[in-house]
Design a protein around this motif. Structure first.
Motif, mmCIF file in Angstrom:
data_model
loop_
_atom_site.group_PDB
_atom_site.id
_atom_site.type_symbol
_atom_site.label_atom_id
_atom_site.label_comp_id
_atom_site.label_asym_id
_atom_site.label_seq_id
_atom_site.Cartn_x
_atom_site.Cartn_y
_atom_site.Cartn_z
ATOM 1 N N UNK A 185 39.398 37.307 30.208
ATOM 2 C CA UNK A 185 39.553 36.716 28.876
ATOM 3 C C UNK A 185 40.156 37.669 27.857
ATOM 4 N N UNK A 186 40.471 38.888 28.286
ATOM 5 C CA UNK A 186 41.120 39.857 27.398
ATOM 6 C C UNK A 186 42.457 40.292 27.990
ATOM 7 N N UNK A 187 43.216 39.324 28.496
ATOM 8 C CA UNK A 187 44.528 39.579 29.081
ATOM 9 C C UNK A 187 45.500 38.508 28.599
ATOM 10 N N UNK A 188 46.639 38.950 28.035
ATOM 11 C CA UNK A 188 47.555 38.022 27.367
ATOM 12 C C UNK A 188 48.996 38.473 27.544
ATOM 13 N N UNK A 189 49.907 37.552 27.287
ATOM 14 C CA UNK A 189 51.336 37.865 27.216
ATOM 15 C C UNK A 189 51.894 37.632 25.811
ATOM 16 N N UNK A 190 51.474 36.565 25.161
ATOM 17 C CA UNK A 190 52.085 36.156 23.893
ATOM 18 C C UNK A 190 51.622 37.032 22.735
ATOM 19 N N UNK A 194 47.814 38.194 21.016
ATOM 20 C CA UNK A 194 47.404 39.595 20.867
ATOM 21 C C UNK A 194 47.060 39.927 19.417
ATOM 22 N N UNK A 195 47.854 39.456 18.478
ATOM 23 C CA UNK A 195 47.764 39.930 17.101
ATOM 24 C C UNK A 195 46.467 39.516 16.392
ATOM 25 N N UNK A 196 45.752 38.543 16.952
ATOM 26 C CA UNK A 196 44.486 38.129 16.345
ATOM 27 C C UNK A 196 43.295 38.895 16.928
ATOM 28 N N UNK A 230 49.384 42.384 28.454
ATOM 29 C CA UNK A 230 48.520 43.124 27.535
ATOM 30 C C UNK A 230 47.087 42.867 27.990
ATOM 31 N N UNK A 231 46.321 43.932 28.236
ATOM 32 C CA UNK A 231 44.995 43.745 28.796
ATOM 33 C C UNK A 231 44.063 44.851 28.317
ATOM 34 N N UNK A 232 42.798 44.732 28.684
ATOM 35 C CA UNK A 232 41.773 45.698 28.289
ATOM 36 C C UNK A 232 41.274 46.453 29.511
ATOM 37 N N UNK A 233 40.628 47.575 29.263
ATOM 38 C CA UNK A 233 40.081 48.342 30.380
ATOM 39 C C UNK A 233 39.008 47.534 31.118
#
Length: 459
Positions: A185-190, A194-196, A230-233
């Motif tokens: 749930x902490x992985x995105x492309x757009x 990300x910006x929020x 874009x993702x988190x550890x």
């Protein structure tokens, strides 16, 4: 497994390498531990935590390859099929290569395609199709299947195959087949996604020896399959768990059959003179102190990622950092420390042999791929390597590009005399080798599994 010990080492190492914000995660013995330090940005600082988003660069390729293998398992894609079976409109500079390159060649970087294109094809749903349309300008550096040479363009082509086969955009396919089923749930492309949320920005070292925020923040959408996630550890640790275990989603639905999950980790082609022994399907394979590891690293503009998995020990480590040129040395230092601290596995660089002027005169030169240039020089006592973006590419760019790496010392390694190691700087510890033509003359340089052709001698 000590959280305090990991935190102490991560904090001290981040300060040593002057990294504004880092995130490290370890999976071992069924436990997750995290150590986060610093801030997202030196201009607008927020504390880093385990859910802070980073651009993970080429680690994205592991997601792209996994979804492609899911389609193989579903009978929708054949590994030995030519790429044109799925993208009949594909045009390359080398027509014979365009007919011969297979899906398999793309997955293990044996397509012979050059690294990639510096091109912005917009943010629309046609961005990837538009990127592929421009691939007729891309050089063919070797016949398909002959050798491994790392190719961003090859993985963007895989992304386009995914689009053609599924009828979804690449991003929606990744979300549908792996991100949502695995609860990442902490992985995105757009950018809008990300910006929020809390996200890290990259930093680069300027001529004044001070860090500044890196711009451009990320490449265009057409490069997403090769490096746009874009993702988190925390999500990356869970991604590692998926590849360590049985290929199942959170609700125990199989995303990838066991046979294909294991096949991704099997050697497909040996790598010479690099930091790795072989390539699997996307994964880089290496024996470290008698233990088999699989992994992938990534870089964006001032952001760096490292993911390493040790299957036989049910162990994984992820390191994320947000400053160049020291982000790579930070990540590698953390990974090596964790291997020794938790597994007793020691990873050391080989020692170079003494400098030889005769050998130096053989190999000094300017070596190029589509957008990058490497220069090897000698001052009569040592050799140096300079790496950066081609001046004409930088001059034509309509946005800021990452800075060139300052000169670093290199040394030749024992053996056949053509393998080398970078001794210091942002690429410290990275290994490569020089290639020769049939007459024995040096004609290329392979660094990180990527072939640079020699074009001239330095002035």
């Amino acid at each position: 497994m000590s959280h305090e010990t990991l935190t102490d080492f991560v904090q001290a190492t981040a300060k040593k390498f002057d990294i504004p914000g880092v995130a490290v995660g370890v999976w071992m013995d069924g436990q997750e531990i995290y150590a986060c330090h610093g801030v997202t940005s030196i201009d607008n600082p927020l504390p880093i935590d385990k859910d802070t988003l980073y651009l993970v660069g080429s680690v994205t390729k592991t997601y792209t390859a996994t979804v492609l293998m899911h389609l193989v398992g579903s009978g929708l894609v054949e590994l030995d099929a030519p790429v044109r079976q799925y993208i009949p409109e594909l045009q390359l500079a080398d027509e014979q290569a365009a007919t011969e390159i297979t899906v398999w060649n793309l997955l293990n970087h044996t397509s012979g395609l050059d690294w990639g294109l510096i091109v912005d094809t917009g943010e629309g749903d046609d961005a990837l199709a538009a990127y592929v349309e421009k691939m007729d300008k891309l050089k063919q550096i070797a016949p398909p299947g002959v050798r491994a040479s790392y190719s961003q363009a090859g993985y963007n082509l895989i992304g386009r195959i995914i689009e053609k086969v599924t009828g979804l955009t690449y991003e929606k396919a990744i979300i549908s087949f792996v991100l949502d089923p695995l609860g990442l749930s902490h992985s995105f492309f757009a950018r809008d996604d990300v910006m929020t949320r809390r996200f890290a920005v990259g930093h680069n070292l300027g001529n004044n020896e001070r860090l500044s925020v890196a711009r451009l923040w990320r490449q265009s959408r057409g490069d997403n399959p090769g490096g746009g996630l874009v993702s988190s550890v925390s999500d990356l640790v869970r991604w590692s768990q998926f590849h360590l275990h049985e290929g199942k989603s959170a609700d125990f639905t199989y995303i990838l059959p066991m046979e294909l999950l294991h096949r991704m980790k099997d050697p497909t082609i040996a790598l010479k003179g690099t930091n790795h022994d072989a390539l699997g399907i996307c994964w880089f394979l290496r024996d470290v102190d008698g233990i088999c590891t699989i992994g992938h690293s990534g870089s964006a503009n001032g952001q760096f990622s490292e993911l390493l998995i040790v299957p036989e020990r049910n162990f994984a480590i992820v390191a994320l950092s947000n400053a160049g040129p020291n982000g790579i040395p930070f990540n590698q230092a953390v990974v090596r420390w964790a291997l020794e601290e938790y597994l007793g596995v020691v990873d050391r660089d080989p020692e170079p042999i003494p400098y030889s002027e005769t050998r130096a005169q053989e190999i000094i030169g300017i070596y190029e791929i589509e957008a990058q240039i490497i220069t090897i020089r000698t001052d009569g006592t040592k050799m140096t390597l300079e790496a950066g973006i081609k001046p004409e590419i930088r001059a034509a760019a309509d946005s800021e590009m990452p800075p060139d790496y300052p000169p670093a010392d290199i040394g030749m390694l024992p053996g056949n005399g053509d393998e080398f190691i970078i001794i210091n700087g942002g690429f410290q510890g990275k290994r490569g080798f020089f290639t020769r033509d049939e007459s024995g003359t040096v004609n290329g340089l392979d660094l990180g599994g990527q072939l640079f052709k020699q074009t001239s001698k330095p002035k």
